[in-house]
Scaffold this active site. Sequence first.
Site, PDB file in Angstrom:
ATOM      1  N   HIS A  73      -2.372   7.113   0.063  1.00  0.00           N
ATOM      2  CA  HIS A  73      -1.730   5.805  -0.045  1.00  0.00           C
ATOM      3  C   HIS A  73      -0.227   5.922   0.196  1.00  0.00           C
ATOM      4  CE1 HIS A  73       0.285   2.735  -2.688  1.00  0.00           C
ATOM      5  NE2 HIS A  73      -0.490   1.943  -1.980  1.00  0.00           N
ATOM      6  N   GLU A  76       0.480   6.306   3.853  1.00  0.00           N
ATOM      7  CA  GLU A  76       0.355   5.005   4.529  1.00  0.00           C
ATOM      8  C   GLU A  76       1.665   4.222   4.439  1.00  0.00           C
ATOM      9  OE1 GLU A  76      -0.392   0.772   3.202  1.00  0.00           O
ATOM     10  OE2 GLU A  76      -2.017   2.035   2.423  1.00  0.00           O
ATOM     11  N   HIS A  77       2.257   4.183   3.256  1.00  0.00           N
ATOM     12  CA  HIS A  77       3.527   3.469   3.078  1.00  0.00           C
ATOM     13  C   HIS A  77       4.622   4.078   3.961  1.00  0.00           C
ATOM     14  CE1 HIS A  77       3.360   0.781  -0.653  1.00  0.00           C
ATOM     15  NE2 HIS A  77       2.120   1.048  -0.337  1.00  0.00           N
ATOM     16  N   GLU A 148       4.948  -0.004  -8.491  1.00  0.00           N
ATOM     17  CA  GLU A 148       3.678  -0.636  -8.122  1.00  0.00           C
ATOM     18  C   GLU A 148       2.559  -0.149  -9.034  1.00  0.00           C
ATOM     19  OE1 GLU A 148       0.678  -0.048  -4.378  1.00  0.00           O
ATOM     20  OE2 GLU A 148       2.781  -0.424  -3.879  1.00  0.00           O
TER      21      GLU A 148
END
Length: 429
Positions: A73, A76-77, A148
Amino acid sequence: MSHVSDRFDVRENTLIGETFYYTTHPTGVRIVVCPKPEIKTYYATFATKYGSIDNEFRVNGGEFTRVPDGIAHYLEHKLFESEDGDTFQRFEKTGACANAFTSREKTGYYFSCTRYFDQAFEILLDFVQKPYFTPENVQKEQGIIAQEIKMSQDSPGRKVSTNLMKAMYRDHPIRDDVAGTVESIAQITPELLYKCYNTFYNPNNMVLAVSGNVDPQQVLAMCDKLLLPRERLEIERRIPEDDGKIVQPFIEEECDVPFPIFQLGFKERWREMSAREGILSGLIRKSVFGSISDFYDRMIRKKLINPGFGYSSVDVRGALASVFKGVSRSPESLRDEIFEEIERVKRDGIPPRIFECARRSCFGAIISCFNYTEDIADNLQDDIMFDVDTFAAIKAATDVTVEEANELFRRQYDISNSSLSVVRRSKEA
């Protein structure tokens, strides 16, 4: 449309009147194109078979590497940040809308647009193939993703789902949040990101899918120009072995919610499901527990569920389960009602009339997906990535029988191998 290159394998289904074009590019990227000239939009998605559960792996028979939870993840960012600036701004200049996601087994990057497809497509292939990780930008992202993660930890929906996986699985990484933890992402370095990128973003581990008012030959010509060759890798992923048994039958957490929310999972020993089994599993849930079932009507009248009651499947490498979810004033009572219904259906079978209604609805839903470029490309990409025959699923939706469903139902739903996760308001609140 111009002449389609003989490099494409043309796949056609006369039953639903749909055609798509498939090829493996010389770089190793698998490409699928579904032209829809009647739809004036474009959609493209470039994805890698790499998700949150891929935390232990080795390349070409070397030593296994264990990386921090949440790194897929995180990568991906970071991929949206390049030496050329912010990738979103590049897409905005073409009028395209772009985004990305990370799931348990896949990371995907995509855009949709109504014009300037070529420019947006070039940006997609460019930034996904050009990582740019520095100590400074990696450290900056750690603070953003940590925030987040903290926000998601306050989500009742996230709590009830995560707790269910912990109640069903002892060691499988499906227990862990896709984003990882504040502690795990603090261990991520540029070197680890490059290691994961160079392993899983290898062309032979990636699938490119395009749908809309496109010419397959034009798409292939652009891929010839833009896809970068790299050495082919053999990736071996390691998932802890699971005995197929749940960890605990009940798990509960208190949270500030007006009504209890729940998830009830029925765990199976993992196996690779065929397209036919996948269709049957969905039809079983719809026939026995869906809004067309007698069970659903009874539970509504007893006020144990509301119209938000739903179901889904867990089907990732090493983990397989059916899950029911929603809001209930008494999740424990609803669980008992579901148990009773399971025993009744095992004894009496699924009503053929209800099953046929569910089958027709399923077939209609599959056909309707071909009206939307996003659904077309996403579904074809998944089928190719996970070795599912798209047209086998369509055929299954036309000829599966209630007898097959009853046989599979008896194997899938073991009451003694189920877990209930509940999040409810504190008794002291």
